[in-house]
Design an enzyme around this catalytic site. Structure first.
Site, PDB file in Angstrom:
ATOM      1  N   ASP A  99       5.631 -14.969 -18.596  1.00 27.38           N
ATOM      2  CA  ASP A  99       5.300 -16.365 -18.306  1.00 27.38           C
ATOM      3  C   ASP A  99       5.871 -17.315 -19.352  1.00 27.38           C
ATOM      4  O   ASP A  99       6.270 -18.432 -19.037  1.00 27.38           O
ATOM      5  CB  ASP A  99       3.782 -16.554 -18.216  1.00 27.38           C
ATOM      6  CG  ASP A  99       3.265 -16.321 -16.796  1.00 27.38           C
ATOM      7  OD1 ASP A  99       4.072 -16.423 -15.860  1.00 27.38           O
ATOM      8  OD2 ASP A  99       2.071 -16.048 -16.636  1.00 27.38           O
ATOM      9  N   CYS A 126       3.163  -8.146 -24.941  1.00 24.27           N
ATOM     10  CA  CYS A 126       2.883  -7.304 -23.772  1.00 24.27           C
ATOM     11  C   CYS A 126       3.705  -7.678 -22.553  1.00 24.27           C
ATOM     12  O   CYS A 126       3.387  -7.262 -21.444  1.00 24.27           O
ATOM     13  CB  CYS A 126       1.395  -7.366 -23.420  1.00 24.27           C
ATOM     14  SG  CYS A 126       0.810  -9.015 -22.978  1.00 24.27           S
ATOM     15  N   HIS A 139       0.823  -1.206   0.000  1.00 28.11           N
ATOM     16  CA  HIS A 139       0.000   0.000   0.000  1.00 28.11           C
ATOM     17  C   HIS A 139       0.859   1.258   0.000  1.00 28.11           C
ATOM     18  O   HIS A 139       0.520   2.259  -0.625  1.00 28.11           O
ATOM     19  CB  HIS A 139      -0.916   0.004   1.225  1.00 28.11           C
ATOM     20  CG  HIS A 139      -1.966  -1.049   1.193  1.00 28.11           C
ATOM     21  ND1 HIS A 139      -2.696  -1.324   0.058  1.00 28.11           N
ATOM     22  CD2 HIS A 139      -2.413  -1.904   2.140  1.00 28.11           C
ATOM     23  CE1 HIS A 139      -3.554  -2.296   0.331  1.00 28.11           C
ATOM     24  NE2 HIS A 139      -3.392  -2.676   1.571  1.00 28.11           N
ATOM     25  N   GLU A 173       1.361 -17.658 -23.799  1.00 25.20           N
ATOM     26  CA  GLU A 173       2.363 -17.650 -22.725  1.00 25.20           C
ATOM     27  C   GLU A 173       2.703 -19.062 -22.260  1.00 25.20           C
ATOM     28  O   GLU A 173       3.415 -19.234 -21.265  1.00 25.20           O
ATOM     29  CB  GLU A 173       1.850 -16.806 -21.550  1.00 25.20           C
ATOM     30  CG  GLU A 173       0.426 -17.132 -21.137  1.00 25.20           C
ATOM     31  CD  GLU A 173      -0.198 -16.075 -20.242  1.00 25.20           C
ATOM     32  OE1 GLU A 173       0.544 -15.279 -19.631  1.00 25.20           O
ATOM     33  OE2 GLU A 173      -1.434 -16.043 -20.150  1.00 25.20           O
TER      34      GLU A 173
END
Length: 606
Positions: free
Chosen positions: A465, A512, A199, A441
């Site tokens: 991946d 990507c 966070h 992937e």
């Protein structure tokens, strides 16, 4: 004397989570944990009193969190849900009721009972293999620590009370800490612990202040008033810098300011090679809030919208209406450019963690992504409905992750057809001809790319991946991470095979993964046939500029030589030699600030 001072300078390296360079004095924030002692309660009166004391501490903690939420700076209002999550934890039965039950049944003090409750929750989280969700246990720990401080009668100094320009130094910062930052005074922060998805990292990015986390021992080396240099690009902190280092980083600051002033002009120039080939450069996003930044950095649409965040940020599954509103807004903001939205890419244990799903022996190879969606059809349909409804408000494309063969495509499209028919009957508007693609992937998808191409409208190669699966390595395992080689000949051949099969079938092929945003990879990807890049928004101007200096025909010729090389090391050396003049020139312009930090894989250190 000078030489001695130089030797005293300490450099620490951590994780860069929010970019920027700052020079300033440290403000050490003590967030040390309350010490917990065991106490056995001898009478029923003591037991009842301890329950009341715990309930009062819960109320006090709740009031503190609500107070922080009400005073949040405008820039952080969109992250108020984080504090809402903390309020939910206070009311969760595993947290509150379990603690009270432990006090009553075991006749122990509230502090020790709370410790036991948190330990039980930690055991459940330990069954989860996803790093992002594992890190969410810190939310429980933050809340527990706040309750413990209330029990101990300790007041926690708010960062909002800081009234001078400083760099916050702490072991860790809770969401309540970062939510209450005095943004006019706090220049940035550094912590011993934390990660990219913490966070604190998210808050720093929203506030646009530099931050480095995971420094491990910075609080041991820093005192109030210590002069610091924080490099939020390289993840480096310099303690007690000398004059030479201060001047160097002041110049670096100036370079970045010049870069920021020119980035808008550069980013909106087209990515067209010197021999006239137009290349699409799009953005990867995870949050609605990132869309404007993507557009401002010159993104020609969204090439990958990861949709997992909605499922991770609350205890309950998101409602279709909430998903629809988010997807619709993304489509409208980026219109008329396209948005490629990836369906849920999480594993069953990750989403249903509250039910303590059984731990999988090999989660990366288990029930995840499209496999999970095909099992949890109700959840899958809810997301598909939201995506389709949003497609009426912009140009949207739908993408299924981790496809390993044709049957998964057929099954997914059958469910998509059912959802379309349902929406038709209900009278909803949507794009009946929405383009449907897949993430490539998995090596099996590469092997049958020619067959898959007959059933989809586009491919998007997920190299992160693909490299992991093809080379059989765990990229987060420090013992084998050095084997994560994007320039491995097998990976290059796989990318070329997918690009060629896509071209034969007349469908688009995008990439990507992390390779798309690495300047060292641009030339080789063009040569391999990739004409659609998708990457993090901040890297778009650089990749566009590099593309504008390259000849596609030369990249293709260079590829023939590269494909004859037999090791990743040899490929890397050839690429570095070819790209070095260009990258060095960009570095001199201040456009690439960490070129010298390129590691042996060819990627910049984060």
């Amino acid at each position: 004397m000078t030489e001695h001072c130089k030797q005293m300078v300490k450099k620490l390296r951590g994780i860069a989570v929010s970019p920027g360079v700052i020079i300033g004095k440290a403000r050490l924030v003590d967030r040390s944990r309350v010490k917990i002692l065991y106490q056995y309660l001898v009478s029923e009166q003591q037991v009842c009193g301890e329950v009341d004391r715990f309930k009062e501490a819960l109320v006090a903690a709740k009031e503190q969190i609500v107070g922080v939420k009400n005073k949040m700076p405008e820039q952080l209002r969109k992250h108020a849900f984080i504090l809402d999550t903390h309020l939910m934890i206070l009311e969760d039965s595993m947290f509150s009721n379990a603690t009270i039950q432990a006090i009553l049944s075991e006749k122990i003090n509230a502090e020790w009972a709370l410790k036991k409750s948190v330990q039980n929750i930690e055991k459940l989280f330990a069954q989860i293999d996803d790093r992002y969700i594992k890190e969410r246990i810190v939310d429980v720990e933050y809340v527990a620590e706040r309750v413990l401080r209330s029990l101990a009668g300790k007041e926690q100094v708010s960062l909002h009370e800081i009234n001078e320009r400083v760099i916050i130094v702490a072991h860790e910062l809770s969401p309540a800490d970062t939510s209450s930052i005095n943004i006019g005074k706090v220049m940035g922060f550094i912590t011993d612990v934390g990660g990219r998805t913490s966070h604190a990292a998210i808050m720093a990015q929203s506030l646009k202040i530099p931050a480095v986390v995971g420094l491990e021992t910075v609080t041991h080396h820093v005192q109030d008033g210590t002069l610091l240099i924080v490099d939020g690009y390289a993840g480096q902190v310099i303690i007690d810098p000398d004059d030479e280092q201060i001047i160097f980083y002041q110049e670096k600051q100036l370079q970045r300011e010049l870069y920021e002033s020119s980035i808008i002009r550069l980013s909106h120039l087209p990515a067209e090679t010197v021999d006239g080939h137009r290349i699409a450069v799009r953005a990867n996003i995870e949050l609605l809030e990132e869309v404007v930044a993507a557009r401002d950095h010159g993104a020609e649409g969204i090439g990958l919208y990861r949709t997992e965040y909605h499922y991770l940020r609350s205890a309950n599954l998101p409602a279709e209406e909430d998903l629809f509103e988010d997807y619709r807004e993304v489509a409208e903001i980026i219109s008329p450019e396209p948005v490629t939205i990836r369906t849920l890419d999480l594993g069953g244990d990750r989403v249903l963690s509250g039910n303590a799903s059984a731990k999988e022996a090999n989660p990366a190879l288990g029930l995840r992504a499209i496999r999970f969606c095909l099992k949890e059809v109700g959840l899958f349909k809810s997301q598909l409905r939201a995506i389709l409804r949003a497609s009426a408000f912009g140009k949207m494309r739908l993408m299924f992750p981790m496809i390993s063969g044709v049957q998964e495509v057929l099954d997914s499209r059958a469910i998509l057809d059912e959802v379309m028919n349902d929406l038709d009957r209900e009278g909803h508007d949507f794009d009946r001809h929405i383009k449907v693609g897949i993430m490539v992937e998995v090596p099996s998808a590469v092997a049958v790319a020619d067959i898959l191409a007959k059933h989809v409208d586009f491919f998007s190669i997920g190299t992160n991946d693909l490299i992991q699966y093809a080379l059989a390595i765990d990229r987060v395992n420090e013992h084998v991470s050095y084997m994560y080689q994007p320039f491995h000949p097998a990976i290059l051949r796989m990318i070329r095979q997918v690009a060629e099969e896509g071209k034969k079938a007349g469908i688009d092929v995008a990439l990507c993964g992390e390779m798309a945003g690495d300047p060292l990879c641009t030339c080789i990807l063009l040569g391999l046939g990739i004409e659609d890049f998708s990457l993090n928004a901040v890297g778009i101007p650089i990749i566009k500029k590099i593309i504008r200096t390259l000849s596609l025909e030369e990249c293709r010729k260079d590829l023939e030589q590269i494909l004859e090389l037999d090791t990743a090391a040899k490929v890397r050396e050839v690429i570095k030699a070819k790209m070095k003049p260009l990258l060095t020139d960009l570095d001199h312009q201040g456009l690439i600030t960490s070129y010298n930090n390129l590691d042996k894989r060819g990627f910049q250190h984060a």
